[in-house]
Write a protein that holds these residues in place. Structure first.
Motif, PDB file in Angstrom:
ATOM      1  N   ARG A  76       0.829  -1.209   0.000  1.00  0.00           N
ATOM      2  CA  ARG A  76       0.000   0.000   0.000  1.00  0.00           C
ATOM      3  C   ARG A  76       0.860   1.253   0.000  1.00  0.00           C
ATOM      4  NH1 ARG A  76      -4.635   0.644   4.464  1.00  0.00           N
ATOM      5  NH2 ARG A  76      -2.825   0.534   5.860  1.00  0.00           N
ATOM      6  N   ALA A  77       1.955   1.239   0.730  1.00  0.00           N
ATOM      7  CA  ALA A  77       2.857   2.390   0.704  1.00  0.00           C
ATOM      8  C   ALA A  77       3.489   2.554  -0.668  1.00  0.00           C
ATOM      9  CB  ALA A  77       3.933   2.219   1.773  1.00  0.00           C
ATOM     10  N   TYR A  78       3.749   1.452  -1.348  1.00  0.00           N
ATOM     11  CA  TYR A  78       4.320   1.519  -2.692  1.00  0.00           C
ATOM     12  C   TYR A  78       3.360   2.193  -3.673  1.00  0.00           C
ATOM     13  CZ  TYR A  78       6.079  -0.170  -7.204  1.00  0.00           C
ATOM     14  OH  TYR A  78       6.533  -0.249  -8.499  1.00  0.00           O
ATOM     15  N   PHE A  79       2.059   1.983  -3.470  1.00  0.00           N
ATOM     16  CA  PHE A  79       1.075   2.577  -4.378  1.00  0.00           C
ATOM     17  C   PHE A  79       0.644   3.981  -3.943  1.00  0.00           C
ATOM     18  CE2 PHE A  79       0.356  -1.878  -5.627  1.00  0.00           C
ATOM     19  CZ  PHE A  79       0.354  -1.730  -7.010  1.00  0.00           C
ATOM     20  N   SER A  80       0.433   4.186  -2.640  1.00  0.00           N
ATOM     21  CA  SER A  80      -0.203   5.430  -2.190  1.00  0.00           C
ATOM     22  C   SER A  80       0.715   6.348  -1.403  1.00  0.00           C
ATOM     23  CB  SER A  80      -1.434   5.086  -1.333  1.00  0.00           C
ATOM     24  OG  SER A  80      -1.048   4.322  -0.202  1.00  0.00           O
ATOM     25  N   ASN A  81       2.018   6.170  -1.527  1.00  0.00           N
ATOM     26  CA  ASN A  81       2.941   7.077  -0.852  1.00  0.00           C
ATOM     27  C   ASN A  81       2.781   8.492  -1.407  1.00  0.00           C
ATOM     28  OD1 ASN A  81       4.979   8.190   0.617  1.00  0.00           O
ATOM     29  ND2 ASN A  81       6.643   7.164  -0.465  1.00  0.00           N
ATOM     30  N   GLU A  82       2.755   9.480  -0.498  1.00  0.00           N
ATOM     31  CA  GLU A  82       2.524  10.865  -0.900  1.00  0.00           C
ATOM     32  C   GLU A  82       3.706  11.461  -1.657  1.00  0.00           C
ATOM     33  OE1 GLU A  82      -0.167  12.503  -0.757  1.00  0.00           O
ATOM     34  OE2 GLU A  82      -1.360  11.113   0.449  1.00  0.00           O
ATOM     35  N   GLU A  83       4.855  10.842  -1.594  1.00  0.00           N
ATOM     36  CA  GLU A  83       6.032  11.399  -2.267  1.00  0.00           C
ATOM     37  C   GLU A  83       6.246  10.789  -3.654  1.00  0.00           C
ATOM     38  OE1 GLU A  83       9.351  10.938   0.290  1.00  0.00           O
ATOM     39  OE2 GLU A  83       8.571  12.294   1.855  1.00  0.00           O
ATOM     40  N   ASN A  84       6.310   9.458  -3.718  1.00  0.00           N
ATOM     41  CA  ASN A  84       6.601   8.820  -5.002  1.00  0.00           C
ATOM     42  C   ASN A  84       5.706   7.611  -5.259  1.00  0.00           C
ATOM     43  OD1 ASN A  84       7.642   7.232  -3.023  1.00  0.00           O
ATOM     44  ND2 ASN A  84       9.728   7.143  -3.835  1.00  0.00           N
ATOM     45  N   GLY A  85       4.514   7.579  -4.665  1.00  0.00           N
ATOM     46  CA  GLY A  85       3.601   6.464  -4.899  1.00  0.00           C
ATOM     47  C   GLY A  85       3.073   6.447  -6.326  1.00  0.00           C
ATOM     48  N   LEU A  86       2.792   5.250  -6.813  1.00  0.00           N
ATOM     49  CA  LEU A  86       2.314   5.125  -8.192  1.00  0.00           C
ATOM     50  C   LEU A  86       0.935   5.747  -8.384  1.00  0.00           C
ATOM     51  CD1 LEU A  86       3.416   1.465  -9.029  1.00  0.00           C
ATOM     52  CD2 LEU A  86       4.587   3.604  -9.575  1.00  0.00           C
ATOM     53  N   LEU A  87       0.126   5.778  -7.327  1.00  0.00           N
ATOM     54  CA  LEU A  87      -1.214   6.347  -7.432  1.00  0.00           C
ATOM     55  C   LEU A  87      -1.273   7.820  -7.051  1.00  0.00           C
ATOM     56  CD1 LEU A  87      -3.336   3.446  -5.885  1.00  0.00           C
ATOM     57  CD2 LEU A  87      -3.065   4.013  -8.296  1.00  0.00           C
ATOM     58  N   HIS A  88      -0.166   8.374  -6.616  1.00  0.00           N
ATOM     59  CA  HIS A  88      -0.161   9.776  -6.206  1.00  0.00           C
ATOM     60  C   HIS A  88       0.049  10.668  -7.422  1.00  0.00           C
ATOM     61  CE1 HIS A  88       0.405  13.382  -3.888  1.00  0.00           C
ATOM     62  NE2 HIS A  88       1.614  13.556  -4.396  1.00  0.00           N
TER      63      HIS A  88
END
Length: 246
Positions: A76-88
């Motif tokens: 989840r951090a990999y997708f929704s990280n506020e810095e470099n997440g894929l979904l951000h």
């Protein structure tokens, strides 16, 4: 009191059946014309990548309870990280789909071709039906209906004494126009581009905005509550393996 009418068989042979056949043939012809007018475009790599990211995030949400909590939090951090997440999606990088369409002439041209391939045949067919078949009572529905259906089923007939179950020729045209989707799916396949109701609704839009889908998927992934569906599964598997070995 509504009157019962005896429909002439000539109306069936010269109005109802020809109108239905013409509507089917026009739909098939419009499908092949739209295929010829459709330009082949190379898909945008960024849009394809964002679509794959959304699919992976949805799979993670669906199978969240079948992976350990630590693994889920890492993904989840990999997708929704506020810095470099894929979904951000950083602020200012969201694209306006209308501006994207007008900046791409091929997209605007394809949309114009699709609209023309729908509007021109419908206009000509409606003029033909209104000129040759206006005023006919073409069919009767075999079950009673309320008065609310009169304006839909008896378009072009101004007789309040006629039962609501009778269908005028002009209304039969509209019923065929919006009701042949299932038949076209059988003849041409599911993706047949002849669903007029759906295409008329799409005329008011200019494509989809992938950044909105990314944001919605990020919000959905953030609110997932992890509940480990296989508690102590490793310990039980280890005990079974030890029994097999010993």
């Amino acid at each position: 009191m509504a009157e019962d009418l005896v429909l002439d068989t000539a109306i069936r042979d010269w109005v109802l059946i020809p109108l239905s056949i013409v509507m089917v043939l026009i739909g098939v012809l419009r499908y092949f014309v739209s295929k010829l007018m459709r330009s082949t475009q190379v898909p945008d790599g960024k849009i394809v990548k964002e679509g794959q990211v959304i699919v992976r995030a949805r799979n993670l949400r669906a199978a969240a309870n079948f992976i350990p909590a630590k693994s889920f939090r890492a993904r989840r951090a990999y997708f929704s990280n506020e810095e470099n997440g894929l979904l951000h999606v950083p602020k200012g990088q969201a694209q306006n789909p209308q501006a994207q369409m007008f900046s791409d002439p091929n997209m605007a041209m394809d949309m114009m071709k699709k609209n023309l391939s729908m509007i021109i045949p419908q206009t000509l067919t409606f003029a033909w039906v209104n000129f040759f078949f206006s005023g006919f009572v073409a069919a009767k529905i075999p079950f009673p209906l309320t008065q609310r259906f009169r304006s839909m089923l008896q378009n072009g007939i101004d007789l309040s004494t006629v039962d609501v179950s009778y269908v005028s020729s002009r209304s039969w045209y509209f019923l065929n126009l919006f009701g042949l989707r299932g038949l076209f799916s059988l003849i041409l396949g599911e993706d047949n581009a002849t669903d007029d109701a759906q295409r008329m609704m799409q005329m008011s839009g200019f494509g989809f905005d992938p950044t909105k889908n990314l944001g919605a998927e990020k919000d959905g992934l953030d609110i997932v509550q992890h509940e480990w569906a296989l508690p102590k599964f490793e310990q039980r598997a280890e005990a079974v393996l030890k029994k097999l070995v010993s």
